[in-house]
Design an enzyme around this catalytic site. Sequence first.
Site, PDB file in Angstrom:
ATOM      1  CB  CYS A  99      -0.999  -0.034   1.160  1.00 22.72           C
ATOM      2  SG  CYS A  99      -2.329   1.184   0.995  1.00 22.72           S
TER       3      CYS A  99
ATOM      4  CG  HIS B 138      -4.223  -3.315   2.604  1.00 27.04           C
ATOM      5  ND1 HIS B 138      -3.321  -2.901   3.558  1.00 27.04           N
ATOM      6  CD2 HIS B 138      -4.780  -2.193   2.085  1.00 27.04           C
ATOM      7  CE1 HIS B 138      -3.339  -1.583   3.632  1.00 27.04           C
ATOM      8  NE2 HIS B 138      -4.206  -1.129   2.751  1.00 27.04           N
TER       9      HIS B 138
ATOM     10  CD  GLU C  31      -2.458  -6.093   5.161  1.00 25.12           C
ATOM     11  OE1 GLU C  31      -2.792  -4.911   5.398  1.00 25.12           O
ATOM     12  OE2 GLU C  31      -1.778  -6.423   4.156  1.00 25.12           O
TER      13      GLU C  31
END
Length: 226
Positions: free
Chosen positions: A83, A193, A195
């Site tokens: 990001c 992202h 995650e």
Amino acid sequence: MGADVAIIDYGMGNLRSVSKAFEHVAPMASVVVTADPEVILGAARVVFPGQGAAPDCMREIEARGLREVITQAARSKPFLGICMGQQVLFEHSEEGDTPCLGILPGRVLRFPAEAMHDDKGQRLKVPHMGWNEVHQTSEHPMWAGIPNGARFYFVHSYYVEAGEPDLVAGFTLYPFAFTSAVARDNIFAVQFHPEKSQSAGLTLLANFVMWDGKVKPTACSADACL
């Protein structure tokens, strides 16, 4: 013996989520969240996360004395930007007219209001938030096991315009094609992202734990990335 994965803490990332995701995909690996230059440079792999605004990000990097550490890590070992950690690798961001790290050639631009309409004329929201497809434009170990067009989670109002076409490893449509992944030598960086991106994102992180950083991406043949 250094950590397997060092996640750089400069006060601007969703560090707990990133750390927990790595612990999930690589339970035997040592994962540390740190601002200590020695720990970062002693790790086998380095993750550079980030969220928020580019001016704040660069201010925190400078205030914590991490510019040279990030630059050195990005030149010497497998390095993953996430990001804002992707955006500030480039030379300049329109967000706050901010000079960035200049590790990669290119700039960061705001989604232009006049262009934000879908093919039916409906206005698209900025920030670009939610799930979207990533189209792979180069073969790379980080894409192993991830289908072309897999969906990842995005939250951003600015995007990278790479200064060299061969930097681009993936693109996303919103509504035009923007760069959502870049790769050069030992660096791989993404706008989304991982995650927060369920199986595709976790696969990407697992690939990073295994990647030696030495395999350069090559352009796809007509069928290679389909």
